[in-house]
Design an enzyme around this catalytic site. Structure first.
Site, PDB file in Angstrom:
ATOM      1  N   LYS A  62       2.770  -3.483   5.535  1.00 42.73           N
ATOM      2  CA  LYS A  62       2.811  -3.360   4.078  1.00 42.73           C
ATOM      3  C   LYS A  62       4.241  -3.138   3.566  1.00 42.73           C
ATOM      4  O   LYS A  62       4.574  -3.545   2.461  1.00 42.73           O
ATOM      5  CB  LYS A  62       1.900  -2.224   3.623  1.00 42.73           C
ATOM      6  CG  LYS A  62       0.402  -2.540   3.756  1.00 42.73           C
ATOM      7  CD  LYS A  62       0.004  -3.778   2.988  1.00 42.73           C
ATOM      8  CE  LYS A  62      -1.482  -3.883   2.714  1.00 42.73           C
ATOM      9  NZ  LYS A  62      -1.840  -5.204   2.120  1.00 42.73           N
TER      10      LYS A  62
ATOM     11  N   TYR B  79      -0.519  -0.874   9.877  1.00 45.97           N
ATOM     12  CA  TYR B  79      -0.757  -1.265   8.488  1.00 45.97           C
ATOM     13  C   TYR B  79       0.472  -0.921   7.613  1.00 45.97           C
ATOM     14  O   TYR B  79       0.934  -1.747   6.812  1.00 45.97           O
ATOM     15  CB  TYR B  79      -1.996  -0.506   8.018  1.00 45.97           C
ATOM     16  CG  TYR B  79      -2.451  -0.739   6.606  1.00 45.97           C
ATOM     17  CD1 TYR B  79      -2.910  -1.989   6.186  1.00 45.97           C
ATOM     18  CD2 TYR B  79      -2.478   0.311   5.685  1.00 45.97           C
ATOM     19  CE1 TYR B  79      -3.371  -2.176   4.899  1.00 45.97           C
ATOM     20  CE2 TYR B  79      -2.940   0.133   4.404  1.00 45.97           C
ATOM     21  CZ  TYR B  79      -3.379  -1.112   4.004  1.00 45.97           C
ATOM     22  OH  TYR B  79      -3.837  -1.303   2.720  1.00 45.97           O
TER      23      TYR B  79
ATOM     24  N   SER C 199       0.846  -1.192   0.000  1.00 46.12           N
ATOM     25  CA  SER C 199       0.000   0.000   0.000  1.00 46.12           C
ATOM     26  C   SER C 199       0.879   1.238   0.000  1.00 46.12           C
ATOM     27  O   SER C 199       1.984   1.240   0.565  1.00 46.12           O
ATOM     28  CB  SER C 199      -0.876   0.007   1.250  1.00 46.12           C
ATOM     29  OG  SER C 199      -1.472   1.273   1.412  1.00 46.12           O
TER      30      SER C 199
HETATM   31  P1  NAD Z   1     -11.820  -5.391   1.181  1.00 46.11           P
HETATM   32  O1  NAD Z   1     -12.089  -5.131   2.619  1.00 46.11           O
HETATM   33  O2  NAD Z   1     -12.884  -5.084   0.182  1.00 46.11           O
HETATM   34  O3  NAD Z   1     -11.390  -6.900   0.949  1.00 46.11           O
HETATM   35  C1  NAD Z   1     -10.516  -7.586   1.798  1.00 46.11           C
HETATM   36  C2  NAD Z   1     -11.009  -8.997   1.973  1.00 46.11           C
HETATM   37  O4  NAD Z   1     -10.051  -9.722   2.760  1.00 46.11           O
HETATM   38  C3  NAD Z   1     -12.346  -9.063   2.725  1.00 46.11           C
HETATM   39  O5  NAD Z   1     -13.314  -9.741   1.945  1.00 46.11           O
HETATM   40  C4  NAD Z   1     -12.016  -9.817   4.003  1.00 46.11           C
HETATM   41  O6  NAD Z   1     -13.052 -10.672   4.468  1.00 46.11           O
HETATM   42  C5  NAD Z   1     -10.773 -10.610   3.600  1.00 46.11           C
HETATM   43  N1  NAD Z   1      -9.954 -11.005   4.747  1.00 46.11           N
HETATM   44  C6  NAD Z   1      -9.568 -10.213   5.788  1.00 46.11           C
HETATM   45  N2  NAD Z   1      -8.825 -10.923   6.646  1.00 46.11           N
HETATM   46  C7  NAD Z   1      -8.749 -12.190   6.155  1.00 46.11           C
HETATM   47  C8  NAD Z   1      -8.103 -13.377   6.616  1.00 46.11           C
HETATM   48  N3  NAD Z   1      -7.422 -13.408   7.761  1.00 46.11           N
HETATM   49  N4  NAD Z   1      -8.217 -14.502   5.871  1.00 46.11           N
HETATM   50  C9  NAD Z   1      -8.942 -14.492   4.712  1.00 46.11           C
HETATM   51  N5  NAD Z   1      -9.570 -13.381   4.244  1.00 46.11           N
HETATM   52  C10 NAD Z   1      -9.473 -12.246   4.951  1.00 46.11           C
HETATM   53  O7  NAD Z   1     -10.490  -4.554   0.864  1.00 46.11           O
HETATM   54  P2  NAD Z   1      -9.710  -4.290  -0.494  1.00 46.11           P
HETATM   55  O8  NAD Z   1      -9.622  -2.831  -0.661  1.00 46.11           O
HETATM   56  O9  NAD Z   1     -10.219  -5.137  -1.595  1.00 46.11           O
HETATM   57  O10 NAD Z   1      -8.250  -4.765  -0.051  1.00 46.11           O
HETATM   58  C11 NAD Z   1      -7.548  -5.848  -0.643  1.00 46.11           C
HETATM   59  C12 NAD Z   1      -6.070  -5.665  -0.354  1.00 46.11           C
HETATM   60  O11 NAD Z   1      -5.587  -4.482  -0.993  1.00 46.11           O
HETATM   61  C13 NAD Z   1      -5.743  -5.504   1.130  1.00 46.11           C
HETATM   62  O12 NAD Z   1      -4.540  -6.181   1.420  1.00 46.11           O
HETATM   63  C14 NAD Z   1      -5.543  -4.018   1.267  1.00 46.11           C
HETATM   64  O13 NAD Z   1      -4.724  -3.692   2.358  1.00 46.11           O
HETATM   65  C15 NAD Z   1      -4.902  -3.694  -0.054  1.00 46.11           C
HETATM   66  N6  NAD Z   1      -4.997  -2.301  -0.430  1.00 46.11           N
HETATM   67  C16 NAD Z   1      -6.182  -1.761  -0.810  1.00 46.11           C
HETATM   68  C17 NAD Z   1      -6.233  -0.431  -1.194  1.00 46.11           C
HETATM   69  C18 NAD Z   1      -7.488   0.196  -1.687  1.00 46.11           C
HETATM   70  O14 NAD Z   1      -7.418   1.372  -2.104  1.00 46.11           O
HETATM   71  N7  NAD Z   1      -8.619  -0.488  -1.677  1.00 46.11           N
HETATM   72  C19 NAD Z   1      -5.063   0.358  -1.155  1.00 46.11           C
HETATM   73  C20 NAD Z   1      -3.865  -0.226  -0.772  1.00 46.11           C
HETATM   74  C21 NAD Z   1      -3.848  -1.560  -0.433  1.00 46.11           C
END
Ligand code: NAD
Length: 304
Positions: free
Chosen positions: A169, A165, A152
């Site tokens: 990351k 976080y 991230s």
């Molecule tokens: P989201 O909350 O929509 O999806 C994350 C999913 O991970 C959820 O469905 C949740 O149930 C699942 N999860 C959480 N803990 C878990 C575990 N221990 N075992 C199995 N599943 C688990 O979020 P997102 O935005 O789709 O994020 C996906 C990834 O991208 C994450 O790692 C997040 O940190 C990273 N990220 C997202 C953004 C963004 O802008 N959305 C930015 C930087 C990084």
């Protein structure tokens, strides 16, 4: 050259929603057999007792693809092992691992309970290590693997209120930088995506008017590239958001070389800080030893 995943087996963690769901749909649409991992419940009104992973599997199958669900938590090693074992048992191997699962416990550092620190590090950093460690021998034996980490901008550049976080990351970047070396001779590529997308995680954070630009599918295109056989680089961080793609690198200034026979006074370093930090010329290193090698070269040049 078209990018396809026919006869490839993929795991996508946290694929019941958001980015993971989008990655799983794209990999499956391009021929991969996908294990959709997510421990979360469905958010579909009327199906609150159901599981998100099952819904994504149903979507993939309805579109003619192949997928199975897994509800293990990747935040414990046994769960990660069961996930990999399921991929091998159901589909006969494992070629692609997309480490995507994650959740947040934001607090400024001074107010953060260590339980929130541990929880977030466990999901993001340890969870990524657990799944990758479980997948590693399968990929080593096959002499092929594509592993993607999800970092991230919070970790790469810092984000107020997200110390746990951000640390997790950025930790995975260190893990990648070592695994790119250890995986090389087995044709295992380990790369990282740095996304921004409109998902549950960013709900209420991204301003409403820009949300339509930040579709998860923009990120999935980069993830599919990093997962592909054609992508033979390892150790890359690809920033992906709203149709913008860029390479993020850890780099160093050329810096200042003093004679190592004499120990510098800190005041001398303060005086010459502008030279040390001069970012007009930057360089990167393929590994830690190369950085030490560059210092030895600079000493030789100083003494020549
Ligand atoms: P989201 O909350 O929509 O999806 C994350 C999913 O991970 C959820 O469905 C949740 O149930 C699942 N999860 C959480 N803990 C878990 C575990 N221990 N075992 C199995 N599943 C688990 O979020 P997102 O935005 O789709 O994020 C996906 C990834 O991208 C994450 O790692 C997040 O940190 C990273 N990220 C997202 C953004 C963004 O802008 N959305 C930015 C930087 C990084």
């Amino acid at each position: 050259m078209s990018i396809r995943f026919d006869n490839r087996v993929a795991i996508v963690t946290g694929a019941g929603a958001g980015l993971g769901r989008s990655h799983a749909l794209l990999l499956a649409a391009r021929g991969a057999k996908v294990v959709v991992n997510d421990l979360g419940r469905s958010r579909t009104p009327g199906n609150e007792d159901g599981f998100a992973a099952d819904e994504v599997v149903a979507e993939i199958r309805a579109a003619g693809g192949q997928a199975v669900a897994n509800r293990d938590s990747i935040a414990d090693f046994e769960g990660a092992q069961r996930l990999v074992e399921q991929a091998v048992a159901e589909f006969g191997g494992l070629d692609i691992l997309v480490n995507n699962a994650g959740s947040l416990r934001d607090k400024t550092f001074g107010k953060m309970e260590m339980a929130d620190w541990d929880f977030v590090l466990k999901v993001h950093l340890s969870g990524t290590a657990y799944c990758t460690r479980a997948a590693w021998p399968v990929m080593q034996k096959a002499g092929y693997g594509r592993v993607v980490f999800t970092t991230s901008n919070a970790g790469l550049f810092g984000s107020f209120g997200q110390s746990n976080y951000a640390a997790g990351k950025m930790g995975m970047v260190g893990l990648m930088n070592t695994l790119k070396q250890e995986g090389g001779k087995y044709n295992i590529g380990v790369n990282t995506v740095a996304p921004v997308a409109a998902t549950n995680m960013t709900e209420g954070i991204l301003p409403a008017d820009i949300v339509p630009h930040f579709r998860p599918e923009h990120v999935s295109a980069a993830v599919a590239l990093l997962c592909s056989e054609s992508f033979t680089q390892s150790g890359v961080i690809c920033s992906a958001a709203a149709g913008h793609y860029a390479l993020v690198q850890v780099c160093s200034t050329f810096g200042l070389q003093l004679d190592p026979a004499a120990i510098a006074e800190p005041e001398a370093l303060l005086e010459r800080w502008d030279e040390i930090a001069d970012a007009s010329r930057l360089r990167t290193y393929p590994n830690a030893a190369a950085e030490t090698g560059a210092i030895l070269e600079a000493i030789q040049a100083l003494r020549a």
